[in-house]
Design an enzyme around this catalytic site. Sequence first.
Site, PDB file in Angstrom:
ATOM      1  N   PHE A 152     -10.907   8.900   5.517  1.00 52.18           N
ATOM      2  CA  PHE A 152     -11.135   9.668   4.299  1.00 52.18           C
ATOM      3  C   PHE A 152     -12.478   9.308   3.675  1.00 52.18           C
ATOM      4  O   PHE A 152     -13.192  10.156   3.161  1.00 52.18           O
ATOM      5  CB  PHE A 152     -10.002   9.416   3.300  1.00 52.18           C
ATOM      6  CG  PHE A 152      -8.696   9.986   3.751  1.00 52.18           C
ATOM      7  CD1 PHE A 152      -8.423  11.335   3.599  1.00 52.18           C
ATOM      8  CD2 PHE A 152      -7.737   9.183   4.339  1.00 52.18           C
ATOM      9  CE1 PHE A 152      -7.217  11.873   4.015  1.00 52.18           C
ATOM     10  CE2 PHE A 152      -6.527   9.703   4.760  1.00 52.18           C
ATOM     11  CZ  PHE A 152      -6.270  11.054   4.597  1.00 52.18           C
ATOM     12  N   GLU A 153     -12.821   8.018   3.731  1.00 50.06           N
ATOM     13  CA  GLU A 153     -14.103   7.586   3.192  1.00 50.06           C
ATOM     14  C   GLU A 153     -15.248   8.143   4.035  1.00 50.06           C
ATOM     15  O   GLU A 153     -16.260   8.610   3.501  1.00 50.06           O
ATOM     16  CB  GLU A 153     -14.163   6.067   3.152  1.00 50.06           C
ATOM     17  CG  GLU A 153     -15.381   5.526   2.429  1.00 50.06           C
ATOM     18  CD  GLU A 153     -15.251   4.064   2.090  1.00 50.06           C
ATOM     19  OE1 GLU A 153     -16.195   3.520   1.504  1.00 50.06           O
ATOM     20  OE2 GLU A 153     -14.208   3.462   2.409  1.00 50.06           O
ATOM     21  N   ASP A 213      -3.929  12.118  -2.847  1.00 52.02           N
ATOM     22  CA  ASP A 213      -4.216  13.548  -2.994  1.00 52.02           C
ATOM     23  C   ASP A 213      -4.854  13.791  -4.364  1.00 52.02           C
ATOM     24  O   ASP A 213      -4.255  13.482  -5.392  1.00 52.02           O
ATOM     25  CB  ASP A 213      -2.912  14.341  -2.883  1.00 52.02           C
ATOM     26  CG  ASP A 213      -3.147  15.839  -2.729  1.00 52.02           C
ATOM     27  OD1 ASP A 213      -4.152  16.342  -3.274  1.00 52.02           O
ATOM     28  OD2 ASP A 213      -2.322  16.503  -2.084  1.00 52.02           O
ATOM     29  N   THR A 225     -12.162   3.890   5.853  1.00 56.35           N
ATOM     30  CA  THR A 225     -11.116   4.802   6.300  1.00 56.35           C
ATOM     31  C   THR A 225     -11.718   6.135   6.717  1.00 56.35           C
ATOM     32  O   THR A 225     -12.862   6.453   6.382  1.00 56.35           O
ATOM     33  CB  THR A 225     -10.088   5.061   5.185  1.00 56.35           C
ATOM     34  OG1 THR A 225     -10.720   5.852   4.163  1.00 56.35           O
ATOM     35  CG2 THR A 225      -9.582   3.757   4.582  1.00 56.35           C
ATOM     36  N   ASP A 285     -12.483   9.455  -3.253  1.00 59.22           N
ATOM     37  CA  ASP A 285     -13.792  10.055  -2.992  1.00 59.22           C
ATOM     38  C   ASP A 285     -13.995  11.308  -3.845  1.00 59.22           C
ATOM     39  O   ASP A 285     -14.898  12.096  -3.587  1.00 59.22           O
ATOM     40  CB  ASP A 285     -13.975  10.369  -1.501  1.00 59.22           C
ATOM     41  CG  ASP A 285     -12.939  11.341  -0.967  1.00 59.22           C
ATOM     42  OD1 ASP A 285     -11.979  11.646  -1.708  1.00 59.22           O
ATOM     43  OD2 ASP A 285     -13.074  11.805   0.180  1.00 59.22           O
ATOM     44  N   GLU A 305       4.759   5.064   3.629  1.00 63.68           N
ATOM     45  CA  GLU A 305       4.134   6.337   4.017  1.00 63.68           C
ATOM     46  C   GLU A 305       5.249   7.335   4.312  1.00 63.68           C
ATOM     47  O   GLU A 305       6.196   7.016   5.036  1.00 63.68           O
ATOM     48  CB  GLU A 305       3.245   6.138   5.250  1.00 63.68           C
ATOM     49  CG  GLU A 305       2.721   7.398   5.892  1.00 63.68           C
ATOM     50  CD  GLU A 305       1.903   8.255   4.945  1.00 63.68           C
ATOM     51  OE1 GLU A 305       2.236   9.446   4.805  1.00 63.68           O
ATOM     52  OE2 GLU A 305       0.950   7.734   4.338  1.00 63.68           O
ATOM     53  N   LYS A 324      -7.696  21.107  -8.281  1.00 61.54           N
ATOM     54  CA  LYS A 324      -7.651  22.209  -9.246  1.00 61.54           C
ATOM     55  C   LYS A 324      -7.098  21.698 -10.580  1.00 61.54           C
ATOM     56  O   LYS A 324      -6.110  20.972 -10.611  1.00 61.54           O
ATOM     57  CB  LYS A 324      -6.783  23.352  -8.713  1.00 61.54           C
ATOM     58  CG  LYS A 324      -7.383  24.054  -7.499  1.00 61.54           C
ATOM     59  CD  LYS A 324      -6.513  25.211  -7.045  1.00 61.54           C
ATOM     60  CE  LYS A 324      -7.131  25.905  -5.826  1.00 61.54           C
ATOM     61  NZ  LYS A 324      -6.293  27.019  -5.341  1.00 61.54           N
ATOM     62  N   GLU A 327       0.839  -1.204   0.000  1.00 60.21           N
ATOM     63  CA  GLU A 327       0.000   0.000   0.000  1.00 60.21           C
ATOM     64  C   GLU A 327       0.868   1.245   0.000  1.00 60.21           C
ATOM     65  O   GLU A 327       1.791   1.371   0.810  1.00 60.21           O
ATOM     66  CB  GLU A 327      -0.948   0.023   1.200  1.00 60.21           C
ATOM     67  CG  GLU A 327      -1.855   1.250   1.200  1.00 60.21           C
ATOM     68  CD  GLU A 327      -3.028   1.149   2.165  1.00 60.21           C
ATOM     69  OE1 GLU A 327      -3.574   2.213   2.520  1.00 60.21           O
ATOM     70  OE2 GLU A 327      -3.405   0.025   2.555  1.00 60.21           O
TER      71      GLU A 327
END
Length: 239
Positions: A219-220, A143, A217, A180, A93, A147, A68
């Site tokens: 983020f989800e 990320d 997660t 997402d 990470e 934009k 991951e």
Amino acid sequence: MSEVTTNEYNEDGKLIRKIRSFVRREGRLTKGQENAMNECWPTMGIDYKAELLDWKEVFGNDNPVVLEIGFGMGASLVEMAKNAPEKNFFGIEVHSPGVGACLSDAREAGITNLRVMCHDAVEVFEHMIPNDSLATLQLFFPDPWHKKRHHKRRIVQLEFAEMVRQKLIPNEGIFHMATDWENYAEHMIEIMNQAPGFENIAQDGDFVPRPEDRPLTKFEARGHRLGHGVWDIKYKRIA
């Protein structure tokens, strides 16, 4: 302090240049994270070296390897490792508090099938990950660079897809992405459909249902709160 690489691409997804810096986005480690880093790194941490890893040497077995990129605080990665002891999990990470939090959770869970690195993922891929060796590559909620002028900074580009293809096991390795941001999901599909050697495994050639083995997660959860959908995308290496 480690080198961090930021890649810039042209409109065709070709790598233009690599921008290197020596800022790791350290953040402040909590005492618990620092303690976990000190105690768990000898058994679960992998230092960066410009030489290929031997997975059997790293994990002590020949189980399939799930890698991951960008696991955040690591909660979902630890949960996946706990739920699938028949697999080996390797997380990369760049944010050291996240690595510390992941190690702390892994220690508490008592898992032994997880290894982590705190380094730039592209450099790790280029110099440490053997070709044809990964059962799955996971890229969850990267990320989105929402934009339009920043879309070229998104990690999912043709150059990156080719790097991933080389590392996956031929004819079976899976590249699993989740986001997402609908625009990024469409971007992922567009790039991967252009990338040689991949096949979308969704029945409609688009998105797959949220897999049961991918934990929820933060983020989800954030995406749900903001009214965003979440899109899972899986491509198989076929050449």
